[in-house]
Write an enzyme that holds these catalytic residues in place. Structure first.
Site, PDB file in Angstrom:
ATOM      1  CG  ASP A   7      -1.925   1.427   1.484  1.00 26.64           C
ATOM      2  OD1 ASP A   7      -2.535   1.411   0.968  1.00 26.64           O
ATOM      3  OD2 ASP A   7      -2.067   1.462   2.798  1.00 26.64           O
ATOM      4  CD  GLU A   9      -3.538   8.436   0.105  1.00 25.68           C
ATOM      5  OE1 GLU A   9      -3.301   8.786   0.992  1.00 25.68           O
ATOM      6  OE2 GLU A   9      -4.044   7.755  -1.019  1.00 25.68           O
TER       7      GLU A   9
END
Length: 199
Positions: A7, A9
């Protein structure tokens, strides 16, 4: 053959919407996929708030230009990419991610795109595919890759659970409590060690 799916953020960079919320002084924009699992609902909510305040893409991009990757993220990515292939799987948008990818050494990112009108207002979003992170991990597995995944939010759980090894990274106490079977780490050194063990 291994490939690591990360991922963006909350894992490699600050949460863009939280940073923009601080700069714009609009607390409602602090909501993320940690708070709202339904991404379409979350984006419609954000777009409505931006419209109410007369804010468009250029204002968000001005905030993004000032954001740096999390401390240690670039070094973590450099070392990880020296060991194996890495793809960032994010529900963010190309219009947001590009400046941050430059600061991370231009890793591969699969993300979504925004629909922007002629006045520069965000009017919608285009998802790359349904359940994009899980769908991508399954696609990679279907062409012979063993996936290792790490993320921090609800929308990362599918890819984490579908991978041969999956980790929570700097996640919420609630997610960690709800998924005690997923190893959870707080530092890049811990995550790198766990990934190396899984390779």
């Amino acid at each position: 053959m291994n490939i690591v799916c990360l991922d963006m953020e909350g894992v490699l960079t600050p949460e863009i919407w939280i940073e923009f919320s601080k700069e714009s002084g609009i607390p409602e924009l602090k909501r993320t996929t940690r708070d709202e699992p339904d991404y379409d609902k979350l984006m419609k909510y954000r777009i409505d708030i931006l419209r109410q305040h007369g804010l468009g893409l250029k204002e968000i991009q001005a905030t993004i230009a000032r954001i740096d990757p999390l401390p240690g993220a670039k070094e973590f990515m450099d070392e990880l990419r020296s060991l194996t292939q890495v793809i960032i799987l994010s529900d963010t948008f190309l219009e947001f991610a590009q400046p941050l990818m430059k600061k991370l050494g231009m890793p591969t990112i699969f993300c979504n795109s925004l629909v922007v009108d002629e006045d520069g207002f965000i009017v919608g979003h285009k998802m790359r595919c349904e359940k994009s992170k899980l769908t991508t991990v399954r696609g990679l597995q279907s062409i012979g890759f063993d996936t290792i995944a790490a993320g921090d939010s609800f929308n990362d759980l599918g890819m984490i659970q579908a991978s041969k090894a999956g980790f929570l990274f700097r996640s919420t106490e609630q997610i960690k409590a709800d998924y005690p079977n997923i190893p959870a780490y707080e530092t890049f050194d811990e995550l790198l060690a766990a990934i190396k063990k899984a390779l």
